[in-house]
Design a protein around this motif. Structure first.
Motif, PDB file in Angstrom:
ATOM      1  N   UNK A 258      11.132  85.437  21.072  1.00  0.00           N
ATOM      2  CA  UNK A 258      11.994  86.416  22.132  1.00  0.00           C
ATOM      3  C   UNK A 258      13.093  85.011  22.859  1.00  0.00           C
ATOM      4  N   UNK A 259      12.223  84.048  22.947  1.00  0.00           N
ATOM      5  CA  UNK A 259      12.518  83.412  24.024  1.00  0.00           C
ATOM      6  C   UNK A 259      14.210  82.215  23.188  1.00  0.00           C
ATOM      7  N   UNK A 260      13.760  81.804  21.573  1.00  0.00           N
ATOM      8  CA  UNK A 260      14.875  81.618  21.159  1.00  0.00           C
ATOM      9  C   UNK A 260      15.710  82.430  20.755  1.00  0.00           C
ATOM     10  N   UNK A 261      15.862  83.500  20.459  1.00  0.00           N
ATOM     11  CA  UNK A 261      16.208  84.785  20.159  1.00  0.00           C
ATOM     12  C   UNK A 261      17.539  85.315  21.638  1.00  0.00           C
ATOM     13  N   UNK A 262      16.923  84.959  22.646  1.00  0.00           N
ATOM     14  CA  UNK A 262      18.007  85.017  23.374  1.00  0.00           C
ATOM     15  C   UNK A 262      19.054  83.846  24.100  1.00  0.00           C
ATOM     16  N   UNK A 263      17.729  82.574  23.669  1.00  0.00           N
ATOM     17  CA  UNK A 263      19.167  81.036  23.399  1.00  0.00           C
ATOM     18  C   UNK A 263      19.913  80.997  22.572  1.00  0.00           C
ATOM     19  N   UNK A 264      19.572  81.825  21.728  1.00  0.00           N
ATOM     20  CA  UNK A 264      21.042  82.248  20.591  1.00  0.00           C
ATOM     21  C   UNK A 264      21.898  82.798  20.447  1.00  0.00           C
ATOM     22  N   UNK A 265      21.346  84.428  21.294  1.00  0.00           N
ATOM     23  CA  UNK A 265      22.322  84.384  22.297  1.00  0.00           C
ATOM     24  C   UNK A 265      23.606  84.375  23.001  1.00  0.00           C
ATOM     25  N   UNK A 266      23.173  83.228  23.472  1.00  0.00           N
ATOM     26  CA  UNK A 266      24.046  82.721  24.675  1.00  0.00           C
ATOM     27  C   UNK A 266      24.427  81.700  23.889  1.00  0.00           C
ATOM     28  N   UNK A 267      24.072  80.764  23.311  1.00  0.00           N
ATOM     29  CA  UNK A 267      25.116  80.117  22.233  1.00  0.00           C
ATOM     30  C   UNK A 267      24.320  78.779  22.957  1.00  0.00           C
ATOM     31  N   UNK A 268      22.795  78.989  23.663  1.00  0.00           N
ATOM     32  CA  UNK A 268      22.615  77.382  24.101  1.00  0.00           C
ATOM     33  C   UNK A 268      21.106  76.239  24.035  1.00  0.00           C
ATOM     34  N   UNK A 269      21.603  76.049  23.376  1.00  0.00           N
ATOM     35  CA  UNK A 269      19.984  75.185  22.944  1.00  0.00           C
ATOM     36  C   UNK A 269      19.088  74.570  23.634  1.00  0.00           C
ATOM     37  N   UNK A 270      17.985  74.589  22.528  1.00  0.00           N
ATOM     38  CA  UNK A 270      16.974  74.807  23.178  1.00  0.00           C
ATOM     39  C   UNK A 270      16.602  73.604  23.928  1.00  0.00           C
ATOM     40  N   UNK A 271      16.624  72.423  22.971  1.00  0.00           N
ATOM     41  CA  UNK A 271      16.740  71.314  22.898  1.00  0.00           C
ATOM     42  C   UNK A 271      17.644  70.303  24.751  1.00  0.00           C
ATOM     43  N   UNK A 272      18.247  71.094  24.689  1.00  0.00           N
ATOM     44  CA  UNK A 272      19.774  70.118  25.853  1.00  0.00           C
ATOM     45  C   UNK A 272      18.515  71.026  27.134  1.00  0.00           C
ATOM     46  N   UNK A 273      18.031  72.226  27.002  1.00  0.00           N
ATOM     47  CA  UNK A 273      17.341  72.944  27.838  1.00  0.00           C
ATOM     48  C   UNK A 273      15.655  72.004  28.532  1.00  0.00           C
ATOM     49  N   UNK A 274      15.896  71.554  26.984  1.00  0.00           N
ATOM     50  CA  UNK A 274      13.911  70.957  27.297  1.00  0.00           C
ATOM     51  C   UNK A 274      14.652  69.222  27.798  1.00  0.00           C
ATOM     52  N   UNK A 275      15.564  68.820  27.691  1.00  0.00           N
ATOM     53  CA  UNK A 275      15.893  67.335  28.415  1.00  0.00           C
ATOM     54  C   UNK A 275      16.511  67.595  29.358  1.00  0.00           C
ATOM     55  N   UNK A 276      16.939  69.185  29.887  1.00  0.00           N
ATOM     56  CA  UNK A 276      16.808  68.698  31.495  1.00  0.00           C
ATOM     57  C   UNK A 276      15.557  69.001  31.796  1.00  0.00           C
TER      58      UNK A 276
END
Length: 94
Positions: free
Chosen positions: A19-37
């Motif tokens: 579900x988290x990956x789906x929400x990130x994809x809907x918002x065109x947001x990279x999981x990797x960029x959030x992990x780096x932050x």
């Protein structure tokens, strides 16, 4: 392997809920960029006391949590105290 310019702590194994990956994809947001932050100390939208708690957690080996708001929800990232795993999830999945 995720690379962070100035990592403050180890992420351990990184996992994410569907579900988290789906929400990130809907918002065109990279999981990797959030992990780096998260790993660099940008905790997102947390209260000042939680940011201070995260700083202390780095030094003392406690759990670290970041909150990243999106237009239609938010994503939590939690690194366990032993740094064995970091999880990307939605608040309702906690």
């Amino acid at each position: 392997m995720l690379l962070c310019v100035n990592p403050l702590f180890s992420l351990g194994q990184t996992v994410a809920t569907p579900h988290a990956l789906e929400l990130l994809a809907q918002h065109n947001t990279s999981c990797f960029s959030l992990l780096a932050r998260h790993q660099s100390g940008d905790w997102g939208n947390v209260p000042a006391e939680d940011a201070l708690s995260n700083q202390q957690a780095i030094e003392r080996g406690y759990r670290i949590m970041s909150v990243y708001p999106l237009k239609t929800g938010k994503v939590w990232i939690i690194t366990e105290a032993d740094r064995s795993v970091t999880t990307v999830l939605l608040p309702e999945e906690y």
